[in-house]
Design a protein around this motif. Structure first.
Motif: not given
Length: 378
Positions: A327-337, A339-344, A350-353
């Protein structure tokens, strides 16, 4: 048996958020632990992500023959309306505590951040109200925005973002390879500039100057000035730094959500040169039930862009919409970092396209490195 909304009474849980200041105050009084002035951050960044993981997802949609009845049920509107008095009573009580409660500076800062959680998520309440046709709901949208001094969102979101979403021209659509910290100044300044130009163009069509209270940007800011002025008169100028802090944190919280909602997604050009119509595949969705209840189905974002006036209780899940890992709550935390955001997230784009990264909305300064990384031709 006619269909009944299984989440009908869960929507009242949305009132947990504007109750944060009362929760903070109560916990401090009960335990004596000053850490609880920071309750808003703890709930937002720790408790909500955990609850999302524990409660799981709900992808069920209301049946088509129930949508009209569901949207006309005024109970759901009152669930939204109730947010505002709790929000503003909490603001007044917090200002009193900051002014006369004998709090240390660090405690006041914690309470300001807790208020920022309320005002930031309150922008989501304004978002729901601002899309509706009834004038009272549109007016209440501006009331909800006054605490963050972000009233121009009312203009830019409806007439800017919804037109340009998932294109490089949209300041509120994040690009593949763009970090949150690069996105934030771009979206804050770009949204403000866009809102002003939209209102100026609207007034110019009627041969009117933009320097009038008929300008919805200016009258929204006037509401914020009136609110901040009244609070200053009531509680003294010492509350102004904390009002500013909660406002900045509040609108940055909104922009983190904007970052999440369309990251890397791009509407393609048609043969006419225009962008294709916005479809479910152009928004990241999440069916985590806890965040959806607390955010009035904001995470069913694809249906919202397809049907902007559809009320939150009737928004549907689309199988073809790309799904966030939580959910957004967890994704907000991830967005602050980043390198972690890009890894996830980058491999999900890429898979979506189907592996064709050239179909994504790529950060211009990172385009060469992104194409090289995924073996695509420039």
């Amino acid at each position: 048996m006619p269909w009944r909304d299984p989440k009908r009474y869960l929507w009242l849980m949305g009132l947990i958020v504007p109750s944060f200041p009362f929760l903070s105050w109560g916990l401090v009084e009960l335990t004596g632990l000053r850490l609880f002035w920071w309750t808003g951050l703890g709930v937002l960044y720790v408790i909500f992500p955990i609850v999302d993981l524990l409660t799981g997802k709900d992808s069920a949609n209301p049946p088509e023959n129930a949508l009209t009845r569901l949207e006309q049920d005024r109970y759901y509107r009152w669930c939204i309306f109730a947010y505002l008095p709790v929000q503003y009573v909490g603001l007044a009580v917090s200002c009193r505590l900051i002014a006369d409660g004998g709090l240390a500076t660090l405690d006041k800062v914690g309470l300001a951040f807790t208020l920022g959680c309320v005002s930031g998520i309150g922008i989501n309440t304004a978002h729901e109200l601002g899309h509706k046709k009834e004038s009272v709901e549109r007016w209440l949208s501006k009331v909800a925005l006054a605490q963050t001094f972000y009233g121009h969102f009312y203009i830019e979101h409806n007439r800017g973002h919804h037109v340009r979403v998932a294109t490089p021209e949209d300041p509120a659509s994040a690009r593949l390879g763009e970090s949150l910290w690069r996105f934030l100044p771009r979206t804050v300044t770009g949204s403000l500039t866009s809102a002003w130009h939209l209102e100026k163009a609207r007034l110019n069509r009627g041969d009117k100057s933009p320097w009038t209270l008929r300008n919805d940007v200016l009258n929204a800011w006037a509401m914020s000035l009136a609110l901040f002025g009244a609070l200053t008169l009531a509680f003294g100028p010492g509350i102004l730094p904390y009002l500013a802090l909660q406002a900045v944190f509040g609108f940055c919280l909104l922009e983190v959500v904007n970052y999440i909602e369309h990251y890397g997604l791009l509407r393609q050009r048609t043969q006419s040169g225009r962008y294709e119509r916005c479809a479910p595949r152009h928004s990241w969705n999440s069916d985590n039930i806890a965040s959806n209840v607390l955010l009035y189905h904001l995470q069913r974002h694809s249906d919202h862009h397809a049907n902007p006036t559809r009320r939150y209780q009737a928004l549907r899940h689309f199988v073809e919409a790309p799904e966030l890992p939580t959910g957004y709550a967890g994704m907000i935390v991830l967005a602050y970092f980043p390198p972690l955001w890009r890894r996830v997230m980058d491999h999900r784009v890429l898979d979506h396209y189907d592996g064709d990264v050239t179909r994504a909305n790529i950060q211009p300064s990172k385009r060469a490195s992104v194409l090289a990384r995924y073996g695509a031709a420039a």
